[in-house]
Design a protein around this motif. Structure first.
Motif, PDB file in Angstrom:
ATOM      1  N   ILE A 136       0.806  -1.226   0.000  1.00  0.00           N
ATOM      2  CA  ILE A 136       0.000   0.000   0.000  1.00  0.00           C
ATOM      3  C   ILE A 136       0.835   1.270   0.000  1.00  0.00           C
ATOM      4  N   TYR A 137       2.098   1.218   0.390  1.00  0.00           N
ATOM      5  CA  TYR A 137       2.889   2.440   0.464  1.00  0.00           C
ATOM      6  C   TYR A 137       3.308   2.904  -0.930  1.00  0.00           C
ATOM      7  N   VAL A 138       3.142   4.202  -1.145  1.00  0.00           N
ATOM      8  CA  VAL A 138       3.547   4.826  -2.409  1.00  0.00           C
ATOM      9  C   VAL A 138       4.452   6.003  -2.056  1.00  0.00           C
ATOM     10  N   ASP A 139       5.751   5.847  -2.251  1.00  0.00           N
ATOM     11  CA  ASP A 139       6.693   6.915  -1.916  1.00  0.00           C
ATOM     12  C   ASP A 139       6.661   8.045  -2.945  1.00  0.00           C
ATOM     13  N   ARG A 140       6.458   7.679  -4.199  1.00  0.00           N
ATOM     14  CA  ARG A 140       6.367   8.654  -5.292  1.00  0.00           C
ATOM     15  C   ARG A 140       5.259   8.198  -6.231  1.00  0.00           C
TER      16      ARG A 140
END
Length: 538
Positions: A465-469
């Motif tokens: 689920i993590y989206v850094d960019r």
């Protein structure tokens, strides 16, 4: 020897434990009591589903959705113990997770607290004082507010007022083993609900130590020490989690779960009293009005304790129960800000009880003054209730519903931060697990949540689920929903230049933007937004 007044006779009769049971039984038979409970229910159920689930409530729901063993594990990394979340887990299993259902778990303890407040006052004062206490507690704005949130604060009030009642019964019947057992179980339940139960324990100890030989002897009895040791033993299974949490307080602070409250100053104490009674910190009031009523209220409570000449000084018990947590948390907040309304709500429950006792006593000799104080307090509460009921409701659910309606298979959803993420998850019906935007911090370190605080609820599946960019999103059909606040600068610090915004929708202070990441023909026809815009901007 002087003639005793009715109030004095009542105080003397209450010294025998049998009279306590009779007094409470007579109180329960009073029709006014049931009218007051109906009033308490009415103001707590009124509009209790009008506002959307907000961040803290959403985190309660996400934590409560885990199996019981995992609730225990995750709560040990959260800032609150697990009991409320376990109860909410069972509640949702029986009654579902509709907004009316989940908030009822707070409404019902809020109503029960009004009954318990009348019970406590009837044990230490007259029936008239008890009914007045019920009326004022039913209308207490801070109690109403936190009876309408999916959080543990209303439940904490039940445990601590009930434990104080058990202590009063125990003092009146010191040879009974029933009351120390009840006291132990209630205090243990309170500790498993909120750590600030410790301030109530300190208040009870301070009352026993300071209020004369009629109460100090209880500390010398083995039963008192056994009860306190039993509370500690019942809490021991949770102690490793608490120790681990304390060791990682720095990580909690870095994640924004603690330490976000501004530092306190001299104005913070009167501002808190205004907040509890009017749901407004009183910043716009002229300085005499800002300072004098709160100081008069505090001074009057201290005066009541000092003038308490009854053998057991039960009025002093309620004063200490009310003032000590508020003043102690205020003092601690100069080192680490924790002076937050919901954290002192359990202590604020004593305010209407003390006002009721004072009014009842004044009615005997200073009727006009008593009526004036009663009218002023009810009027102040009315201002707070009006603020509760007239404040703009949060309609974040409408925004999510629009996304639900327009979502297409293959769409991606990215939420700007955890504040909106938990609420979005509750209302999300798309079948797609929303992603969480986690851009690197200014110093280049990771912006992803740690394992403590809110992070414990999402880190387990963070890799998906993590989206850094935004440019790192995996390939897809080309439609991306961005959910964020409307603040500037944009929560999404960098939106790829190749993306094209198809439409955006604003509801209150949030927005949903649909971006096409491919040519329009490949992404398909744009959704019909005209009707949605009309709903969002009435």
């Amino acid at each position: 020897m002087g003639v005793l007044s009715n109030n004095d006779m009542g105080e003397l009769r209450l010294q025998l434990p049998e009279s306590s049971h009779n007094a409470v039984a007579r109180l329960v038979r009073q029709p006014w009591l049931w009218c007051i409970l109906l009033l308490a229910a009415g103001v707590r159920f009124y509009g209790f589903t009008a506002s959307a689930i907000w961040c803290d409530e959403g985190s309660s729901l996400m934590l409560s959705a885990y199996p019981l063993a995992e609730i225990w594990s995750h709560a040990s990394h959260d800032v609150h113990p697990p009991l409320y979340f376990m109860l909410l887990h069972g509640w949702m299993a029986m009654f579902g997770d509709s907004l009316a259902s989940i908030r009822s778990l707070s409404v019902l303890p809020g109503i029960a607290t009004v009954m318990l407040g009348m019970w406590l006052v009837r044990l230490v004062a007259t029936q008239r004082a008890a009914l007045l206490a019920g009326l004022l507690l039913a209308l207490l704005p801070t109690a109403v507010r936190y009876s309408q949130e999916v959080r543990m604060y209303a439940l904490l009030g039940v445990w601590l007022i009930a434990a104080t009642i058990a202590l009063v019964y125990w003092i009146k019947a010191p040879h009974s083993y029933r009351y120390p057992l009840i006291y132990t179980l209630l205090m243990a339940a309170a500790f498993y609900t909120h750590y600030f139960t410790a301030f109530c324990v300190i208040a009870h100890w301070l009352y026993l130590l300071l209020c004369g030989r009629a109460t100090r002897w209880l500390i010398k009895r083995p039963a008192w020490w056994l009860a306190n040791v039993a509370i500690v033993l019942l809490f021991l299974p949770w102690l490793p989690g608490l120790v681990d949490l304390l060791q990682h307080m720095a990580e909690l602070k870095s994640g924004g779960d603690v330490g976000w409250e501004p530092a306190v100053d001299a104005r913070s104490l009167p501002a808190m009293l205004w907040q509890l009674l009017t749901q407004d910190e009183g910043d716009s009031l002229p300085w005499p009005l800002f300072w004098l009523p709160p100081l008069a209220l505090l001074g009057s409570m201290v005066w009541m304790a000092l003038r308490d000449a009854t053998p057991h000084k039960f009025t002093s018990l309620i004063v200490i129960y009310t003032l000590l947590p508020i003043l102690a948390i205020y003092a601690v907040s100069f080192a680490s800000p924790l002076f937050i309304e919901r954290y002192v709500m359990f202590a604020a429950l004593g305010l209407p009880l003390l006002v009721a006792i004072a009014v009842d006593r004044l009615l005997t000799h200073k009727r006009a003054l008593a009526i004036a104080i009663l009218a002023l307090f009810i009027g102040t509460e009315a201002v707070g209730l009006r603020s509760n009921f007239s404040s703009d409701a949060d309609h974040f659910d409408r925004l999510v519903e629009h996304v639900n309606q327009q979502f297409k298979p293959g769409d991606r959803i990215v939420v700007s931060d955890l504040f909106w993420y938990f609420s979005f998850v509750y209302y999300n019906k798309t079948g797609f697990e929303p992603m969480l935007y986690t851009p690197p911090l200014e110093d280049g370190t990771s912006g992803r949540p740690n394992d403590y605080g809110f992070g414990t609820l999402v880190n387990g599946h963070g890799q998906t689920i993590y989206v850094d960019r935004l440019s790192d999103l995996p390939p897809g059909p080309g439609r991306v929903w961005l959910i964020s606040s409307k603040v500037q600068p944009d929560d999404f610090s960098s939106i790829p230049v190749a993306w094209h915004k198809a439409r955006d929708l604003s509801v209150d202070d949030t927005q949903a933007r649909l971006y096409l990441t491919c040519p329009g023909a490949e992404c398909g026809a744009e959704p019909e937004w005209s009707q949605l815009d009309a709903k969002a901007h009435p």
